[in-house]
Design a protein around this motif. Structure first.
Motif, PDB file in Angstrom:
ATOM      1  N   VAL A 224      35.855  -9.722  10.731  1.00 28.13           N
ATOM      2  CA  VAL A 224      35.820  -8.284  11.017  1.00 28.13           C
ATOM      3  C   VAL A 224      36.431  -7.529   9.846  1.00 28.13           C
ATOM      4  CG1 VAL A 224      35.869  -8.537  13.515  1.00 28.13           C
ATOM      5  CG2 VAL A 224      38.026  -8.393  12.272  1.00 28.13           C
ATOM      6  N   PHE A 225      35.896  -6.327   9.599  1.00 24.24           N
ATOM      7  CA  PHE A 225      36.400  -5.515   8.499  1.00 24.24           C
ATOM      8  C   PHE A 225      36.156  -4.046   8.815  1.00 24.24           C
ATOM      9  CE2 PHE A 225      32.046  -6.712   7.693  1.00 24.24           C
ATOM     10  CZ  PHE A 225      31.441  -5.583   7.149  1.00 24.24           C
ATOM     11  N   ARG A 226      36.731  -3.187   8.003  1.00 27.32           N
ATOM     12  CA  ARG A 226      36.594  -1.743   8.212  1.00 27.32           C
ATOM     13  C   ARG A 226      35.254  -1.279   7.648  1.00 27.32           C
ATOM     14  NH1 ARG A 226      41.922   1.581   7.414  1.00 27.32           N
ATOM     15  NH2 ARG A 226      42.391   0.080   9.070  1.00 27.32           N
ATOM     16  N   ALA A 227      34.515  -0.533   8.446  1.00 26.62           N
ATOM     17  CA  ALA A 227      33.215  -0.035   8.014  1.00 26.62           C
ATOM     18  C   ALA A 227      33.383   0.957   6.875  1.00 26.62           C
ATOM     19  CB  ALA A 227      32.493   0.630   9.186  1.00 26.62           C
ATOM     20  N   SER A 228      32.342   1.047   6.031  1.00 27.75           N
ATOM     21  CA  SER A 228      32.362   2.004   4.919  1.00 27.75           C
ATOM     22  C   SER A 228      31.136   2.888   4.997  1.00 27.75           C
ATOM     23  CB  SER A 228      32.379   1.256   3.586  1.00 27.75           C
ATOM     24  OG  SER A 228      31.227   0.435   3.492  1.00 27.75           O
ATOM     25  N   GLY A 229      31.125   3.972   4.251  1.00 35.10           N
ATOM     26  CA  GLY A 229      29.969   4.869   4.234  1.00 35.10           C
ATOM     27  C   GLY A 229      30.000   5.828   5.400  1.00 35.10           C
ATOM     28  N   ASN A 230      28.814   6.411   5.687  1.00 34.27           N
ATOM     29  CA  ASN A 230      28.713   7.385   6.774  1.00 34.27           C
ATOM     30  C   ASN A 230      29.006   6.731   8.111  1.00 34.27           C
ATOM     31  OD1 ASN A 230      27.937   9.304   4.925  1.00 34.27           O
ATOM     32  ND2 ASN A 230      25.775   8.802   5.110  1.00 34.27           N
ATOM     33  N   VAL A 242      31.351  -6.124  11.634  1.00 33.88           N
ATOM     34  CA  VAL A 242      31.327  -7.581  11.859  1.00 33.88           C
ATOM     35  C   VAL A 242      30.452  -8.248  10.808  1.00 33.88           C
ATOM     36  CG1 VAL A 242      30.522  -9.391  13.430  1.00 33.88           C
ATOM     37  CG2 VAL A 242      31.734  -7.416  14.350  1.00 33.88           C
ATOM     38  N   ARG A 243      30.953  -9.360  10.256  1.00 36.04           N
ATOM     39  CA  ARG A 243      30.152 -10.192   9.369  1.00 36.04           C
ATOM     40  C   ARG A 243      29.984 -11.548  10.041  1.00 36.04           C
ATOM     41  NH1 ARG A 243      33.154 -10.136   5.388  1.00 36.04           N
ATOM     42  NH2 ARG A 243      32.249  -8.354   4.274  1.00 36.04           N
ATOM     43  N   LEU A 244      28.741 -11.905  10.315  1.00 32.90           N
ATOM     44  CA  LEU A 244      28.443 -13.172  10.996  1.00 32.90           C
ATOM     45  C   LEU A 244      27.863 -14.152   9.990  1.00 32.90           C
ATOM     46  CD1 LEU A 244      27.708 -15.138  13.311  1.00 32.90           C
ATOM     47  CD2 LEU A 244      25.750 -13.672  13.830  1.00 32.90           C
ATOM     48  N   THR A 245      28.466 -15.330   9.905  1.00 34.95           N
ATOM     49  CA  THR A 245      27.948 -16.398   9.046  1.00 34.95           C
ATOM     50  C   THR A 245      27.514 -17.562   9.923  1.00 34.95           C
ATOM     51  OG1 THR A 245      29.501 -15.766   7.294  1.00 34.95           O
ATOM     52  CG2 THR A 245      28.445 -17.923   7.093  1.00 34.95           C
ATOM     53  N   HIS A 246      26.229 -17.944   9.787  1.00 35.76           N
ATOM     54  CA  HIS A 246      25.724 -19.107  10.518  1.00 35.76           C
ATOM     55  C   HIS A 246      25.870 -20.314   9.597  1.00 35.76           C
ATOM     56  CE1 HIS A 246      22.451 -21.647  12.415  1.00 35.76           C
ATOM     57  NE2 HIS A 246      23.241 -21.359  13.430  1.00 35.76           N
ATOM     58  N   ILE A 247      26.813 -21.163   9.891  1.00 32.94           N
ATOM     59  CA  ILE A 247      27.219 -22.240   8.973  1.00 32.94           C
ATOM     60  C   ILE A 247      26.073 -23.208   8.638  1.00 32.94           C
ATOM     61  CG2 ILE A 247      28.826 -24.186   8.656  1.00 32.94           C
ATOM     62  CD1 ILE A 247      30.759 -22.432  10.517  1.00 32.94           C
ATOM     63  N   VAL A 252      23.860 -14.935   6.491  1.00 37.14           N
ATOM     64  CA  VAL A 252      24.977 -14.002   6.656  1.00 37.14           C
ATOM     65  C   VAL A 252      24.417 -12.650   7.111  1.00 37.14           C
ATOM     66  CG1 VAL A 252      26.901 -12.808   5.542  1.00 37.14           C
ATOM     67  CG2 VAL A 252      26.323 -15.147   4.855  1.00 37.14           C
ATOM     68  N   ILE A 253      24.990 -12.096   8.157  1.00 42.23           N
ATOM     69  CA  ILE A 253      24.552 -10.802   8.692  1.00 42.23           C
ATOM     70  C   ILE A 253      25.772  -9.908   8.856  1.00 42.23           C
ATOM     71  CG2 ILE A 253      23.480  -9.615  10.653  1.00 42.23           C
ATOM     72  CD1 ILE A 253      22.255 -12.612  11.145  1.00 42.23           C
ATOM     73  N   SER A 254      25.688  -8.709   8.276  1.00 42.77           N
ATOM     74  CA  SER A 254      26.761  -7.720   8.449  1.00 42.77           C
ATOM     75  C   SER A 254      26.257  -6.587   9.321  1.00 42.77           C
ATOM     76  CB  SER A 254      27.201  -7.167   7.092  1.00 42.77           C
ATOM     77  OG  SER A 254      27.791  -8.185   6.323  1.00 42.77           O
ATOM     78  N   LYS A 265      28.872  -7.153  17.102  1.00 40.00           N
ATOM     79  CA  LYS A 265      28.727  -8.608  17.230  1.00 40.00           C
ATOM     80  C   LYS A 265      27.416  -8.943  17.945  1.00 40.00           C
ATOM     81  CE  LYS A 265      31.066 -12.676  19.181  1.00 40.00           C
ATOM     82  NZ  LYS A 265      32.227 -13.153  19.963  1.00 40.00           N
ATOM     83  N   ASP A 266      27.112  -8.216  19.015  1.00 44.03           N
ATOM     84  CA  ASP A 266      25.871  -8.446  19.764  1.00 44.03           C
ATOM     85  C   ASP A 266      24.644  -8.182  18.898  1.00 44.03           C
ATOM     86  OD1 ASP A 266      27.182  -9.167  22.053  1.00 44.03           O
ATOM     87  OD2 ASP A 266      27.065  -7.197  23.011  1.00 44.03           O
ATOM     88  N   LYS A 267      24.710  -7.107  18.101  1.00 41.39           N
ATOM     89  CA  LYS A 267      23.588  -6.779  17.214  1.00 41.39           C
ATOM     90  C   LYS A 267      23.391  -7.864  16.157  1.00 41.39           C
ATOM     91  CE  LYS A 267      23.177  -1.727  17.361  1.00 41.39           C
ATOM     92  NZ  LYS A 267      23.180  -0.518  16.518  1.00 41.39           N
ATOM     93  N   ALA A 268      24.510  -8.346  15.596  1.00 44.43           N
ATOM     94  CA  ALA A 268      24.440  -9.390  14.570  1.00 44.43           C
ATOM     95  C   ALA A 268      23.811 -10.667  15.148  1.00 44.43           C
ATOM     96  CB  ALA A 268      25.832  -9.685  14.019  1.00 44.43           C
ATOM     97  N   LEU A 269      24.187 -11.009  16.372  1.00 42.22           N
ATOM     98  CA  LEU A 269      23.615 -12.191  17.030  1.00 42.22           C
ATOM     99  C   LEU A 269      22.125 -12.011  17.293  1.00 42.22           C
ATOM    100  CD1 LEU A 269      26.470 -13.101  19.537  1.00 42.22           C
ATOM    101  CD2 LEU A 269      25.568 -14.607  17.745  1.00 42.22           C
ATOM    102  N   LYS A 270      21.726 -10.782  17.605  1.00 45.74           N
ATOM    103  CA  LYS A 270      20.305 -10.485  17.843  1.00 45.74           C
ATOM    104  C   LYS A 270      19.484 -10.748  16.584  1.00 45.74           C
ATOM    105  CE  LYS A 270      19.475  -7.047  20.644  1.00 45.74           C
ATOM    106  NZ  LYS A 270      19.262  -5.700  21.222  1.00 45.74           N
TER     107      LYS A 270
END
Length: 358
Positions: A224-230, A242-247, A252-254, A265-270
């Protein structure tokens, strides 16, 4: 083919009887399944009934020509005969198309990934235009869109954008959009007035559900990290991104579009589910070389599928050799001509393969 059509007609009549049965209506799950099947079979049944009527007209007209001596009646019979024969030919072709095996993924929602390719900032600006084009196409179809993740370049361009399109039959139309899209124009960053060629890649993936792809959460690493931009004060001041890494695959999905870490997290899993599903589909397609050869560009991200030429105001689809001088309309989401032509070419290739197999 006609034995199969007779079986379909018989099944359709059975369904209609069951739908009108009060005991079936009370079983909502079964009733929904029957209504779906009825809806799928209705176009075939309608065309087959018209075909049978045309065949009957041919027989009746021939009988009149054999028995009738009145010249006026004979002329009418000849007209009906010619019209019925033409209808039979058209309906036979229509029925062949309707009987082609349906892609079970066609009704699914889609995950769309657009990335700027060769061309730096200009490629990112073009990627943003493609995103708007698909959003407008979705609006024209009364579909909904939802951004999953967005990486901007500061000039209004998108280095990468991932978004969902929710709508019945979305995949059936958009699956032909996967590949490399090329733009030829004078970039806003070009002072010398020279035409540049840039690219963006588009990937269209059917939304995968739990039943399609099972993800082992032990294979997933979440950061998890702080969002940037708008995104407003809430998004930018909390560790909601959220940054998801599938080992196993290294995917990698942010995702930082939502204020809630759980929603991101749900969106990244989708997206992960859709990508894993796409990998499985690719393996199956590669195993069926014949299928890949007959495909009208529905998956290969490296295939150059289309050029958008601004100086000449034209769009060319290289797979089906179609050129349109309606560049502005197409970028405004009017993709119907191109997509319908891709569908027709795909059907023609499948029909040709069917004829060869016979």
């Amino acid at each position: 083919m006609f034995d199969k059509l007779d079986d379909i007609l018989k099944r359709y009549d059975e369904i209609m009887e069951q739908i009108n049965d009060p005991s079936v209506v009370n079983d909502q799950d079964n009733f929904r399944k029957l209504m779906k099947e009825q809806s799928d079979l209705a176009p075939i049944v309608e065309s087959y009934k018209k075909y049978k009527e045309a065949k009957q007209t041919v027989e009746d007209s021939l009988a009149i020509l054999e028995e009738e001596s009145d010249e006026e009646m004979r002329e009418l019979a000849k007209e009906e005969l010619n019209e019925a024969k033409a209808n039979i030919e058209t309906l036979e072709q229509e029925l062949k198309v309707l009987l082609l095996p349906k892609d079970e993924l066609d009704e699914k929602n889609v995950v769309v990934e657009i990335r700027g390719g060769a061309g730096g900032d200009e490629a990112a600006l073009f990627a943003a235009e493609l995103y708007r084009m698909y959003c407008r196409f979705a609006e024209r179809n009364r579909w909904k869109t939802e951004i999953i993740s967005l990486n901007e370049n500061g000039l209004g361009g998108f280095k990468e954008v991932v978004f969902m399109i929710y709508g019945q039959g979305a995949y059936s139309k958009l699956k032909y959009e996967s590949g490399v899209h090329r733009v030829q124009r004078i970039p806003v960053t070009e002072s010398g007035g020279r035409i540049h060629t840039s690219t963006a890649t588009v990937a269209i993936m059917p939304e995968a559900e739990d039943v399609d792809v099972e993800i082992d959460m032990n294979d997933c690493k979440f950061d998890v990290f702080r969002a940037s931009g708008n995104g407003g004060q809430c998004v930018n001041t909390t560790d909601s991104a959220v940054r998801l890494t599938h080992i196993p695959t290294g995917i990698v999905i942010s995702c930082q579009d939502e204020k809630s870490q759980l929603k991101n997290k749900d969106k990244a899993l989708k997206v992960l589910r859709a990508r894993l599903f796409e990998l499985e589909m690719q393996k199956k397609q590669d195993a069926e070389a014949e299928y890949r050869r007959n495909q009208i560009g529905t998956g290969d991200r490296s295939e150059k599928i289309r050029t958008y030429n601004f100086p000449q105001g034209r769009v060319t689809d290289h797979r089906i050799k179609l050129t349109s001088h309606r560049l502005e309309n197409i970028l405004d989401g009017d993709l119907f001509e191109i997509i319908d032509s891709c569908i027709a070419a795909d059907q023609a290739a499948k029909l040709a393969k069917m004829s060869d197999d016979e």
